[in-house]
Motif scaffolding. Structure first.
Motif, PDB file in Angstrom:
ATOM      1  N   GLY A 130       0.798  -1.222   0.000  1.00 53.35           N
ATOM      2  CA  GLY A 130       0.000   0.000   0.000  1.00 53.35           C
ATOM      3  C   GLY A 130       0.833   1.276   0.000  1.00 53.35           C
ATOM      4  O   GLY A 130       0.343   2.331   0.401  1.00 53.35           O
ATOM      5  N   ILE A 131       2.067   1.188  -0.470  1.00 56.36           N
ATOM      6  CA  ILE A 131       2.937   2.364  -0.515  1.00 56.36           C
ATOM      7  C   ILE A 131       2.514   3.229  -1.706  1.00 56.36           C
ATOM      8  O   ILE A 131       2.498   2.756  -2.852  1.00 56.36           O
ATOM      9  CB  ILE A 131       4.426   1.964  -0.675  1.00 56.36           C
ATOM     10  N   PRO A 132       2.185   4.495  -1.480  1.00 54.04           N
ATOM     11  CA  PRO A 132       1.771   5.369  -2.590  1.00 54.04           C
ATOM     12  C   PRO A 132       2.902   5.546  -3.622  1.00 54.04           C
ATOM     13  O   PRO A 132       4.080   5.575  -3.260  1.00 54.04           O
ATOM     14  CB  PRO A 132       1.463   6.706  -1.904  1.00 54.04           C
ATOM     15  N   THR A 133       2.518   5.675  -4.871  1.00 55.72           N
ATOM     16  CA  THR A 133       3.530   5.826  -5.922  1.00 55.72           C
ATOM     17  C   THR A 133       4.387   7.070  -5.716  1.00 55.72           C
ATOM     18  O   THR A 133       5.575   7.044  -6.014  1.00 55.72           O
ATOM     19  CB  THR A 133       2.892   5.876  -7.329  1.00 55.72           C
ATOM     20  N   HIS A 134       3.799   8.154  -5.184  1.00 54.35           N
ATOM     21  CA  HIS A 134       4.600   9.365  -5.021  1.00 54.35           C
ATOM     22  C   HIS A 134       5.721   9.160  -3.995  1.00 54.35           C
ATOM     23  O   HIS A 134       6.790   9.753  -4.123  1.00 54.35           O
ATOM     24  CB  HIS A 134       3.725  10.579  -4.668  1.00 54.35           C
ATOM     25  N   VAL A 135       5.514   8.283  -3.026  1.00 54.66           N
ATOM     26  CA  VAL A 135       6.558   7.981  -2.043  1.00 54.66           C
ATOM     27  C   VAL A 135       7.659   7.148  -2.702  1.00 54.66           C
ATOM     28  O   VAL A 135       8.850   7.420  -2.539  1.00 54.66           O
ATOM     29  CB  VAL A 135       5.966   7.249  -0.817  1.00 54.66           C
ATOM     30  N   VAL A 136       7.259   6.147  -3.476  1.00 51.02           N
ATOM     31  CA  VAL A 136       8.225   5.320  -4.205  1.00 51.02           C
ATOM     32  C   VAL A 136       9.031   6.191  -5.162  1.00 51.02           C
ATOM     33  O   VAL A 136      10.268   6.116  -5.204  1.00 51.02           O
ATOM     34  CB  VAL A 136       7.522   4.171  -4.961  1.00 51.02           C
TER      35      VAL A 136
ATOM     36  N   VAL B 164      21.778   1.699 -12.742  1.00 52.56           N
ATOM     37  CA  VAL B 164      21.041   1.738 -11.485  1.00 52.56           C
ATOM     38  C   VAL B 164      19.776   0.885 -11.595  1.00 52.56           C
ATOM     39  O   VAL B 164      19.011   1.011 -12.540  1.00 52.56           O
ATOM     40  CB  VAL B 164      20.666   3.189 -11.107  1.00 52.56           C
ATOM     41  N   SER B 165      19.580   0.021 -10.613  1.00 51.66           N
ATOM     42  CA  SER B 165      18.373  -0.815 -10.578  1.00 51.66           C
ATOM     43  C   SER B 165      17.543  -0.454  -9.352  1.00 51.66           C
ATOM     44  O   SER B 165      18.022   0.222  -8.441  1.00 51.66           O
ATOM     45  CB  SER B 165      18.767  -2.288 -10.512  1.00 51.66           C
ATOM     46  N   LEU B 166      16.325  -0.930  -9.324  1.00 48.72           N
ATOM     47  CA  LEU B 166      15.491  -0.694  -8.152  1.00 48.72           C
ATOM     48  C   LEU B 166      16.056  -1.402  -6.927  1.00 48.72           C
ATOM     49  O   LEU B 166      15.858  -0.954  -5.805  1.00 48.72           O
ATOM     50  CB  LEU B 166      14.060  -1.145  -8.399  1.00 48.72           C
ATOM     51  N   SER B 167      16.795  -2.480  -7.125  1.00 49.90           N
ATOM     52  CA  SER B 167      17.428  -3.150  -5.985  1.00 49.90           C
ATOM     53  C   SER B 167      18.404  -2.204  -5.301  1.00 49.90           C
ATOM     54  O   SER B 167      18.467  -2.150  -4.076  1.00 49.90           O
ATOM     55  CB  SER B 167      18.166  -4.402  -6.444  1.00 49.90           C
ATOM     56  N   TYR B 168      19.154  -1.445  -6.088  1.00 46.45           N
ATOM     57  CA  TYR B 168      20.071  -0.448  -5.527  1.00 46.45           C
ATOM     58  C   TYR B 168      19.289   0.677  -4.852  1.00 46.45           C
ATOM     59  O   TYR B 168      19.668   1.158  -3.779  1.00 46.45           O
ATOM     60  CB  TYR B 168      20.973   0.119  -6.624  1.00 46.45           C
ATOM     61  N   LEU B 169      18.210   1.103  -5.475  1.00 43.61           N
ATOM     62  CA  LEU B 169      17.425   2.234  -4.971  1.00 43.61           C
ATOM     63  C   LEU B 169      16.516   1.865  -3.801  1.00 43.61           C
ATOM     64  O   LEU B 169      15.971   2.752  -3.143  1.00 43.61           O
ATOM     65  CB  LEU B 169      16.572   2.806  -6.112  1.00 43.61           C
ATOM     66  N   LYS B 170      16.369   0.588  -3.527  1.00 44.45           N
ATOM     67  CA  LYS B 170      15.440   0.119  -2.492  1.00 44.45           C
ATOM     68  C   LYS B 170      15.691   0.807  -1.148  1.00 44.45           C
ATOM     69  O   LYS B 170      14.744   1.189  -0.470  1.00 44.45           O
ATOM     70  CB  LYS B 170      15.561  -1.392  -2.349  1.00 44.45           C
ATOM     71  N   VAL B 171      16.933   0.991  -0.765  1.00 45.06           N
ATOM     72  CA  VAL B 171      17.249   1.612   0.525  1.00 45.06           C
ATOM     73  C   VAL B 171      16.702   3.041   0.592  1.00 45.06           C
ATOM     74  O   VAL B 171      16.175   3.463   1.619  1.00 45.06           O
ATOM     75  CB  VAL B 171      18.765   1.558   0.826  1.00 45.06           C
ATOM     76  N   PHE B 172      16.787   3.775  -0.507  1.00 43.21           N
ATOM     77  CA  PHE B 172      16.277   5.146  -0.551  1.00 43.21           C
ATOM     78  C   PHE B 172      14.747   5.156  -0.485  1.00 43.21           C
ATOM     79  O   PHE B 172      14.147   6.021   0.153  1.00 43.21           O
ATOM     80  CB  PHE B 172      16.752   5.861  -1.816  1.00 43.21           C
ATOM     81  N   ILE B 173      14.146   4.192  -1.151  1.00 45.73           N
ATOM     82  CA  ILE B 173      12.686   4.092  -1.156  1.00 45.73           C
ATOM     83  C   ILE B 173      12.179   3.713   0.236  1.00 45.73           C
ATOM     84  O   ILE B 173      11.217   4.302   0.733  1.00 45.73           O
ATOM     85  CB  ILE B 173      12.225   3.090  -2.239  1.00 45.73           C
ATOM     86  N   GLU B 174      12.860   2.782   0.886  1.00 43.28           N
ATOM     87  CA  GLU B 174      12.462   2.389   2.237  1.00 43.28           C
ATOM     88  C   GLU B 174      12.605   3.567   3.211  1.00 43.28           C
ATOM     89  O   GLU B 174      11.795   3.723   4.116  1.00 43.28           O
ATOM     90  CB  GLU B 174      13.262   1.175   2.715  1.00 43.28           C
ATOM     91  N   GLU B 175      13.631   4.399   3.021  1.00 39.36           N
ATOM     92  CA  GLU B 175      13.779   5.588   3.857  1.00 39.36           C
ATOM     93  C   GLU B 175      12.603   6.543   3.671  1.00 39.36           C
ATOM     94  O   GLU B 175      12.095   7.123   4.628  1.00 39.36           O
ATOM     95  CB  GLU B 175      15.102   6.316   3.540  1.00 39.36           C
ATOM     96  N   GLU B 176      12.165   6.703   2.426  1.00 39.16           N
ATOM     97  CA  GLU B 176      11.004   7.566   2.154  1.00 39.16           C
ATOM     98  C   GLU B 176       9.738   6.979   2.776  1.00 39.16           C
ATOM     99  O   GLU B 176       8.888   7.715   3.275  1.00 39.16           O
ATOM    100  CB  GLU B 176      10.805   7.757   0.647  1.00 39.16           C
ATOM    101  N   ILE B 177       9.608   5.676   2.742  1.00 36.65           N
ATOM    102  CA  ILE B 177       8.447   5.014   3.326  1.00 36.65           C
ATOM    103  C   ILE B 177       8.407   5.292   4.828  1.00 36.65           C
ATOM    104  O   ILE B 177       7.351   5.595   5.379  1.00 36.65           O
ATOM    105  CB  ILE B 177       8.455   3.501   3.027  1.00 36.65           C
ATOM    106  N   GLU B 178       9.548   5.202   5.473  1.00 35.73           N
ATOM    107  CA  GLU B 178       9.626   5.454   6.919  1.00 35.73           C
ATOM    108  C   GLU B 178       9.262   6.902   7.257  1.00 35.73           C
ATOM    109  O   GLU B 178       8.647   7.172   8.285  1.00 35.73           O
ATOM    110  CB  GLU B 178      11.018   5.139   7.444  1.00 35.73           C
ATOM    111  N   ARG B 179       9.657   7.823   6.374  1.00 33.69           N
ATOM    112  CA  ARG B 179       9.328   9.241   6.599  1.00 33.69           C
ATOM    113  C   ARG B 179       7.854   9.528   6.395  1.00 33.69           C
ATOM    114  O   ARG B 179       7.321  10.485   6.924  1.00 33.69           O
ATOM    115  CB  ARG B 179      10.124  10.129   5.641  1.00 33.69           C
ATOM    116  N   GLY B 180       7.244   8.684   5.536  1.00 36.48           N
ATOM    117  CA  GLY B 180       5.811   8.857   5.291  1.00 36.48           C
ATOM    118  C   GLY B 180       5.594   9.760   4.184  1.00 36.48           C
ATOM    119  O   GLY B 180       4.849  10.357   3.693  1.00 36.48           O
TER     120      GLY B 180
END
Length: 83
Positions: free
Chosen positions: A39-45, A67-83
């Motif tokens: 349920g992560i919004p696309t704008h956060v991803v 660059v792959s999404l596997s590399y970017l995953k850490v940045f995306i997870e950080e954004e998810i945590e921020r909300g």
């Protein structure tokens, strides 16, 4: 994929930064599916993708096509945590 728009939005956003290729890897599509299921919004991803690409580009200006999404995953997870 339950919502094809989710996939297309994230896919096109990534490809716009990569400036090459017509599709992502199967692993990348799986990550997109996982974020949608959570349920992560696309704008956060997309915000995480942009942050990751900008960070990568600062240190590797000629390598953005690798660059792959596997590399970017850490940045995306950080954004998810921020909300």
């Amino acid at each position: 994929m339950e919502n094809e728009d989710y996939l297309v939005t994230v896919e096109q956003f990534v490809l716009s930064f990569k400036e090459s290729g017509l599709s992502l890897s199967a692993m990348d599509y799986d990550l997109i599916y996982q974020w949608e299921r959570r349920g992560i919004p696309t704008h956060v991803v997309c915000r995480g993708i942009e942050t990751g690409f900008n960070q990568f580009e600062r240190t590797n200006p000629r390598q953005t096509t690798r660059v792959s999404l596997s590399y970017l995953k850490v940045f995306i997870e950080e954004e998810i945590e921020r909300g």
